[in-house]
Design a protein around this motif. Structure first.
Motif, short mmCIF file in Angstrom:
data_model
loop_
_atom_site.label_atom_id
_atom_site.label_comp_id
_atom_site.label_asym_id
_atom_site.label_seq_id
_atom_site.Cartn_x
_atom_site.Cartn_y
_atom_site.Cartn_z
N ASP A 30 -29.51 -47.12 46.14
CA ASP A 30 -30.28 -46.32 47.10
C ASP A 30 -31.78 -46.61 47.01
N LEU A 31 -32.25 -46.84 45.77
CA LEU A 31 -33.68 -47.09 45.56
C LEU A 31 -34.06 -48.52 45.92
N GLY A 32 -33.14 -49.44 45.74
CA GLY A 32 -33.43 -50.84 46.05
C GLY A 32 -34.02 -51.60 44.89
N TYR A 33 -33.92 -51.05 43.69
CA TYR A 33 -34.40 -51.78 42.50
C TYR A 33 -33.67 -51.25 41.26
N ASP A 34 -33.69 -52.08 40.20
CA ASP A 34 -33.00 -51.73 38.97
C ASP A 34 -33.83 -50.73 38.15
N LEU A 35 -33.15 -49.75 37.58
CA LEU A 35 -33.78 -48.80 36.67
C LEU A 35 -33.55 -49.21 35.22
N LEU A 36 -32.39 -49.80 34.98
CA LEU A 36 -31.99 -50.19 33.64
C LEU A 36 -31.50 -51.62 33.61
N MET A 37 -31.75 -52.31 32.49
CA MET A 37 -31.18 -53.63 32.25
C MET A 37 -30.12 -53.46 31.18
N ARG A 38 -28.88 -53.86 31.52
CA ARG A 38 -27.75 -53.65 30.60
C ARG A 38 -27.32 -54.98 29.98
N SER A 39 -26.94 -54.90 28.72
CA SER A 39 -26.34 -56.06 28.04
C SER A 39 -25.20 -55.53 27.18
N THR A 40 -24.50 -56.42 26.53
CA THR A 40 -23.38 -55.99 25.68
C THR A 40 -23.87 -55.25 24.45
N LYS A 41 -25.15 -55.43 24.09
CA LYS A 41 -25.68 -54.83 22.86
C LYS A 41 -26.45 -53.53 23.11
N ASP A 42 -27.29 -53.52 24.16
CA ASP A 42 -28.12 -52.34 24.34
C ASP A 42 -28.52 -52.16 25.81
N ILE A 43 -29.32 -51.12 26.03
CA ILE A 43 -29.84 -50.80 27.36
C ILE A 43 -31.36 -50.83 27.27
N LYS A 44 -32.00 -51.44 28.24
CA LYS A 44 -33.46 -51.45 28.30
C LYS A 44 -33.90 -50.91 29.65
N ILE A 45 -34.95 -50.12 29.64
CA ILE A 45 -35.45 -49.54 30.88
C ILE A 45 -36.48 -50.48 31.50
N THR A 46 -36.42 -50.66 32.79
CA THR A 46 -37.36 -51.55 33.49
C THR A 46 -38.70 -50.85 33.68
N GLU A 47 -39.72 -51.61 34.11
CA GLU A 47 -41.04 -51.02 34.37
C GLU A 47 -40.94 -49.95 35.46
N GLN A 98 -17.63 -41.64 31.16
CA GLN A 98 -18.60 -42.73 31.19
C GLN A 98 -18.55 -43.52 32.49
N PRO A 99 -17.37 -43.84 33.03
CA PRO A 99 -17.34 -44.56 34.32
C PRO A 99 -18.04 -43.79 35.44
N SER A 100 -17.86 -42.47 35.45
CA SER A 100 -18.50 -41.65 36.47
C SER A 100 -20.02 -41.72 36.35
N LEU A 101 -20.51 -41.68 35.10
CA LEU A 101 -21.96 -41.77 34.87
C LEU A 101 -22.48 -43.14 35.28
N THR A 102 -21.78 -44.19 34.91
CA THR A 102 -22.20 -45.54 35.27
C THR A 102 -22.25 -45.71 36.79
N THR A 103 -21.25 -45.20 37.48
CA THR A 103 -21.20 -45.29 38.95
C THR A 103 -22.39 -44.56 39.57
N THR A 104 -22.72 -43.40 39.03
CA THR A 104 -23.84 -42.62 39.56
C THR A 104 -25.15 -43.38 39.42
N ILE A 105 -25.40 -43.99 38.26
CA ILE A 105 -26.65 -44.72 38.04
C ILE A 105 -26.72 -45.95 38.95
N LYS A 106 -25.59 -46.65 39.12
CA LYS A 106 -25.57 -47.83 40.00
C LYS A 106 -25.84 -47.44 41.44
N LYS A 107 -25.33 -46.29 41.86
CA LYS A 107 -25.57 -45.82 43.23
C LYS A 107 -27.04 -45.46 43.41
N MET A 108 -27.63 -44.85 42.41
CA MET A 108 -29.06 -44.53 42.47
C MET A 108 -29.88 -45.80 42.64
N GLU A 109 -29.55 -46.82 41.86
CA GLU A 109 -30.28 -48.08 41.94
C GLU A 109 -30.10 -48.72 43.31
#
Length: 291
Positions: free
Chosen positions: A42-59, A29-40
């Motif tokens: 590189d892109l310059g914007y958030d793909l996902l909004m994370r909270s302690t309860k769930d994950i929501k995808i941005t527009e 899981q840490p490896s996956l989280t790191t990969t998604i954060k690096k993608m964001e």
């Protein structure tokens, strides 16, 4: 950005969980989280909004997700095509057929495969003409069969045969009758949008018939099964009456007569292998001999 990164992101969205996606991908899981954060980053914007309860995808994440899925699909299709070329150095022949052509095309393929060692085929049923044109132009089909001529300048469209539509009925439902009107009969017809349904609707309009449609189906096979059950009468192309599924049923000519023509189509500019050309020639010769 690599395809594997896109696959990681798509997995997170599909599972709506980093933990479940990591398990599916067989990574930590840490490896996956790191990969998604690096993608964001590189892109310059958030793909996902994370909270302690769930994950929501941005527009923006939604748009990125749609593009990523398309890129992944194209990538795997390309790999499959390269794999096809590798196997025995004989490319798979990809053919788009109509359901009603199954019977006679199977005869052609039986002969063609005997004459061409190690040849493999990919057969798919496609009934939408615009989709068929797309498959041919994008080199995704070598050959396609249609029940109307294709008028596209890049495609050769050769008529093979003409056939009538018939009324499929239980045995002896219409004794001593060779032709009948279908104006008031309970009919089992193809669903709206199919080319056959368009032919039938045009026919009903010309004849000023208001059909009694009791069942609409996607395939002739389903229509035939319902006729076997006594649920109505199906209107099918005569050649389909040769199919195994239509055994023990009667086919009665419709009056006034309704016909259609079947065409074989291929891309003009494509450098077709000799095996593809021989398949095309076998189809043409089959119906020239029949006539």
């Amino acid at each position: 950005m690599k395809i594997i990164q896109l696959e990681y992101f798509v997995a997170v969205v599909n599972y709506n969980s980093f933990t479940k996606a990591a398990n599916f991908l067989h990574i930590s899981q840490p490896s996956l989280t790191t990969t998604i954060k690096k993608m964001e980053a590189d892109l310059g914007y958030d793909l996902l909004m994370r909270s302690t309860k769930d994950i929501k995808i941005t527009e923006k994440g939604i748009h990125f997700y749609n593009y990523a899925q398309q890129l992944i699909q194209n990538y795997h299709q390309t790999l499959e095509k390269m794999h096809d070329l590798k196997i025995g150095h004989v490319a798979k022949i990809k053919i788009s057929i109509l359901e009603s052509t199954n019977q006679w095309i199977s005869q052609i393929l039986a002969t063609h495969s005997k004459l061409n060692d190690a040849q493999t085929y990919l057969i798919s049923e496609v009934h939408d003409q615009s989709r068929i044109i797309e498959l041919l132009i994008n080199f995704e089909s070598h050959v396609a069969f249609t029940n109307e001529q294709i008028g596209h300048e890049a495609i050769t469209s050769i008529p093979l045969y003409e056939e009538s539509y018939v009324l499929l009925t239980p045995k002896n439902a219409f004794p001593n009758t060779h032709t009948t009107s279908i104006a008031h009969l309970p009919l089992i017809l193809p669903t709206k949008g199919s080319q056959v349904r368009k032919h039938l609707d045009d026919y009903f309009n010309r004849m000023n018939i208001h059909p009694n449609i009791v069942i609409e189906v996607d395939r002739f096979e389903a229509a035939t099964n319902f006729v076997h059950r006594g649920l109505g009468y199906a209107v099918i192309p005569r050649v389909y009456y040769q199919s195994f599924n239509a055994r023990d049923l009667d086919a009665i000519d419709i009056k006034p007569k309704l016909t259609r023509s079947i065409y074989i189509n291929y891309l003009k500019k494509r450098k077709h292998a000799s095996r593809v050309l021989s398949f095309i020639n076998q189809c043409v010769d089959y119906w020239n001999f029949k006539e």
